[in-house]
Motif scaffolding. Structure first.
Motif, PDB file in Angstrom:
ATOM      1  N   GLY A   1       0.868  -1.031  -0.025  1.00 25.16           N
ATOM      2  CA  GLY A   1      -0.127  -0.203   0.019  1.00 25.16           C
ATOM      3  C   GLY A   1       0.909   1.399  -0.058  1.00 25.16           C
ATOM      4  O   GLY A   1       2.047   0.958   0.088  1.00 25.16           O
ATOM      5  N   ASN A   2       0.119   2.301   0.085  1.00 29.60           N
ATOM      6  CA  ASN A   2       0.827   3.521  -0.047  1.00 29.60           C
ATOM      7  C   ASN A   2       0.485   4.717   1.200  1.00 29.60           C
ATOM      8  O   ASN A   2      -0.748   4.629   1.315  1.00 29.60           O
ATOM      9  N   LEU A   3       1.280   4.922   1.759  1.00 34.03           N
ATOM     10  CA  LEU A   3       1.077   5.864   3.064  1.00 34.03           C
ATOM     11  C   LEU A   3       1.620   7.393   2.662  1.00 34.03           C
ATOM     12  O   LEU A   3       2.592   7.701   2.072  1.00 34.03           O
ATOM     13  N   ARG A   4       0.655   8.375   2.529  1.00 32.18           N
ATOM     14  CA  ARG A   4       0.815   9.638   2.388  1.00 32.18           C
ATOM     15  C   ARG A   4       0.471  10.602   3.703  1.00 32.18           C
ATOM     16  O   ARG A   4      -0.179  10.336   4.337  1.00 32.18           O
ATOM     17  N   ILE A   5       1.465  11.422   3.630  1.00 30.52           N
ATOM     18  CA  ILE A   5       1.201  12.475   5.003  1.00 30.52           C
ATOM     19  C   ILE A   5       1.297  14.026   4.068  1.00 30.52           C
ATOM     20  O   ILE A   5       2.478  14.398   3.777  1.00 30.52           O
ATOM     21  N   SER A   6       0.304  14.639   4.478  1.00 29.05           N
ATOM     22  CA  SER A   6       0.398  16.126   4.233  1.00 29.05           C
ATOM     23  C   SER A   6       0.230  16.960   5.544  1.00 29.05           C
ATOM     24  O   SER A   6      -0.407  16.600   6.248  1.00 29.05           O
ATOM     25  N   SER A   7       0.821  18.219   5.246  1.00 30.96           N
ATOM     26  CA  SER A   7       0.774  19.084   6.458  1.00 30.96           C
ATOM     27  C   SER A   7       0.194  20.255   6.115  1.00 30.96           C
ATOM     28  O   SER A   7       0.453  20.880   4.987  1.00 30.96           O
ATOM     29  N   ILE A   8      -1.024  20.690   6.904  1.00 33.56           N
ATOM     30  CA  ILE A   8      -1.494  22.042   6.441  1.00 33.56           C
ATOM     31  C   ILE A   8      -1.426  23.120   7.699  1.00 33.56           C
ATOM     32  O   ILE A   8      -1.835  22.528   8.900  1.00 33.56           O
ATOM     33  N   GLN A   9      -1.003  24.306   7.452  1.00 33.91           N
ATOM     34  CA  GLN A   9      -1.210  25.253   8.632  1.00 33.91           C
ATOM     35  C   GLN A   9      -2.505  25.483   8.886  1.00 33.91           C
ATOM     36  O   GLN A   9      -3.414  25.848   8.065  1.00 33.91           O
ATOM     37  N   ILE A  10      -3.029  25.539  10.406  1.00 36.00           N
ATOM     38  CA  ILE A  10      -4.295  25.901  10.794  1.00 36.00           C
ATOM     39  C   ILE A  10      -4.048  26.751  11.934  1.00 36.00           C
ATOM     40  O   ILE A  10      -2.997  27.147  12.312  1.00 36.00           O
ATOM     41  N   ASP A  11      -5.098  27.479  12.426  1.00 37.48           N
ATOM     42  CA  ASP A  11      -5.349  28.264  13.491  1.00 37.48           C
ATOM     43  C   ASP A  11      -5.006  27.398  14.599  1.00 37.48           C
ATOM     44  O   ASP A  11      -6.106  26.746  14.838  1.00 37.48           O
ATOM     45  N   GLN A  12      -4.156  27.524  15.703  1.00 39.14           N
ATOM     46  CA  GLN A  12      -4.045  26.736  16.767  1.00 39.14           C
ATOM     47  C   GLN A  12      -5.084  26.647  17.537  1.00 39.14           C
ATOM     48  O   GLN A  12      -5.629  25.766  18.142  1.00 39.14           O
ATOM     49  N   LYS A  13      -5.907  27.792  17.821  1.00 37.23           N
ATOM     50  CA  LYS A  13      -7.115  27.937  18.769  1.00 37.23           C
ATOM     51  C   LYS A  13      -8.283  27.136  18.041  1.00 37.23           C
ATOM     52  O   LYS A  13      -9.022  26.990  18.788  1.00 37.23           O
ATOM     53  N   LYS A  14      -8.310  26.750  16.796  1.00 37.76           N
ATOM     54  CA  LYS A  14      -9.461  26.147  16.367  1.00 37.76           C
ATOM     55  C   LYS A  14      -9.309  24.600  16.037  1.00 37.76           C
ATOM     56  O   LYS A  14     -10.036  24.354  15.436  1.00 37.76           O
ATOM     57  N   GLY A  15      -8.047  24.202  16.614  1.00 35.20           N
ATOM     58  CA  GLY A  15      -7.613  22.617  16.226  1.00 35.20           C
ATOM     59  C   GLY A  15      -8.915  21.641  16.604  1.00 35.20           C
ATOM     60  O   GLY A  15      -9.541  20.803  15.935  1.00 35.20           O
ATOM     61  N   ASP A  16      -9.495  21.826  18.066  1.00 38.29           N
ATOM     62  CA  ASP A  16     -10.410  21.078  18.572  1.00 38.29           C
ATOM     63  C   ASP A  16     -11.692  21.215  17.786  1.00 38.29           C
ATOM     64  O   ASP A  16     -12.487  20.295  17.553  1.00 38.29           O
ATOM     65  N   GLU A  17     -12.207  22.455  17.507  1.00 43.19           N
ATOM     66  CA  GLU A  17     -13.314  22.650  16.886  1.00 43.19           C
ATOM     67  C   GLU A  17     -13.476  22.155  15.323  1.00 43.19           C
ATOM     68  O   GLU A  17     -14.254  21.483  14.716  1.00 43.19           O
ATOM     69  N   LEU A  18     -12.260  22.227  14.678  1.00 44.62           N
ATOM     70  CA  LEU A  18     -11.915  21.572  13.403  1.00 44.62           C
ATOM     71  C   LEU A  18     -11.926  20.211  13.523  1.00 44.62           C
ATOM     72  O   LEU A  18     -12.996  19.536  12.425  1.00 44.62           O
ATOM     73  N   LEU A  19     -11.673  19.377  14.475  1.00 47.81           N
ATOM     74  CA  LEU A  19     -11.673  17.982  14.461  1.00 47.81           C
ATOM     75  C   LEU A  19     -13.165  17.620  14.814  1.00 47.81           C
ATOM     76  O   LEU A  19     -13.581  16.564  14.267  1.00 47.81           O
ATOM     77  N   GLU A  20     -13.777  18.325  15.694  1.00 50.03           N
ATOM     78  CA  GLU A  20     -15.312  17.969  16.017  1.00 50.03           C
ATOM     79  C   GLU A  20     -16.039  18.259  14.605  1.00 50.03           C
ATOM     80  O   GLU A  20     -17.001  17.498  14.362  1.00 50.03           O
ATOM     81  N   SER A  21     -15.966  19.259  13.860  1.00 44.11           N
ATOM     82  CA  SER A  21     -16.421  19.460  12.662  1.00 44.11           C
ATOM     83  C   SER A  21     -16.363  18.277  11.758  1.00 44.11           C
ATOM     84  O   SER A  21     -17.269  17.904  11.078  1.00 44.11           O
ATOM     85  N   GLU A  22     -15.046  17.693  11.615  1.00 46.36           N
ATOM     86  CA  GLU A  22     -14.804  16.893  10.624  1.00 46.36           C
ATOM     87  C   GLU A  22     -15.521  15.374  11.114  1.00 46.36           C
ATOM     88  O   GLU A  22     -16.009  14.617  10.309  1.00 46.36           O
ATOM     89  N   MET A  23     -15.573  15.189  12.521  1.00 43.84           N
ATOM     90  CA  MET A  23     -16.278  14.014  13.177  1.00 43.84           C
ATOM     91  C   MET A  23     -17.753  13.967  12.605  1.00 43.84           C
ATOM     92  O   MET A  23     -18.088  13.107  12.343  1.00 43.84           O
ATOM     93  N   LYS A  24     -18.189  15.183  12.836  1.00 38.07           N
ATOM     94  CA  LYS A  24     -19.862  15.191  12.484  1.00 38.07           C
ATOM     95  C   LYS A  24     -20.146  14.952  11.026  1.00 38.07           C
ATOM     96  O   LYS A  24     -20.833  14.471  10.542  1.00 38.07           O
ATOM     97  N   SER A  25     -19.022  15.420  10.164  1.00 39.52           N
ATOM     98  CA  SER A  25     -19.155  15.268   8.610  1.00 39.52           C
ATOM     99  C   SER A  25     -19.069  13.737   8.473  1.00 39.52           C
ATOM    100  O   SER A  25     -19.644  13.559   7.096  1.00 39.52           O
ATOM    101  N   PHE A  26     -18.568  13.042   9.090  1.00 33.04           N
ATOM    102  CA  PHE A  26     -18.142  11.627   8.436  1.00 33.04           C
ATOM    103  C   PHE A  26     -19.510  10.653   9.140  1.00 33.04           C
ATOM    104  O   PHE A  26     -19.503   9.360   8.956  1.00 33.04           O
ATOM    105  N   GLU A  27     -20.380  11.211   9.791  1.00 33.85           N
ATOM    106  CA  GLU A  27     -21.820  10.684  10.485  1.00 33.85           C
ATOM    107  C   GLU A  27     -21.422   9.309  10.948  1.00 33.85           C
ATOM    108  O   GLU A  27     -22.113   8.314  10.501  1.00 33.85           O
TER     109      GLU A  27
END
Length: 138
Positions: free
Chosen positions: A42-68
């Motif tokens: 298989g192939n493993l890929r790792i990408s890095s994106i700059q984010i607002d450090q204060k919004k990390g938890d909020e971003l993860l919660e939003s992603e969790m909800k989007s995957f239902e």
């Protein structure tokens, strides 16, 4: 086999530990990509994106909800929060990890052939990949 015996330092601001027989190959911009050089699994890929450090938890919660309900929360051995989920199409089975580390989000994916999804070999390889992801450090 020792799963984590070769340090890889990325130009994108992180390091991981790879199995000895894994190597990097050229892929997309801002992405490191790896594979087993002895027997492709298989192939493993790792990408890095700059984010607002204060919004990390909020971003993860939003992603969790989007995957239902298809995603699960995780915490790496280094204490970083993230989520993990899988997806598939007619050719590929892909496991994704989204990790928040300080002011970066790491998007990691491991892709295998859909026909290999349930094999013992693929399940063992996913254990290796989980250990690689778990070793991520900024």
């Amino acid at each position: 086999m020792n799963f984590n015996n070769k340090e890889f330092i990325s130009e994108f601001g992180y390091k991981i530990f790879l199995p000895e027989n894994w190597a990097e190959y050229e892929d997309e911009k801002n992405t490191n990509a790896f594979f087993d050089t002895i027997e492709w699994t298989g192939n493993l890929r790792i990408s890095s994106i700059q984010i607002d450090q204060k919004k990390g938890d909020e971003l993860l919660e939003s992603e969790m909800k989007s995957f239902e309900g298809r995603a699960e929360k995780l915490k790496t051995q280094n204490g970083f929060n993230g989520i993990k989920y899988s997806d598939e199409d007619e050719l590929n089975f892909i496991t994704y990890w989204l990790l928040i580390v300080n002011d970066k989000m790491f998007i990691c994916s491991f892709t295998i052939n859909i026909t290999e999804k349930e094999t013992q070999k693929s399940k063992l390889e996913l254990v290796k990949v989980n250990k690689i992801i778990d070793s991520l450090q900024p």
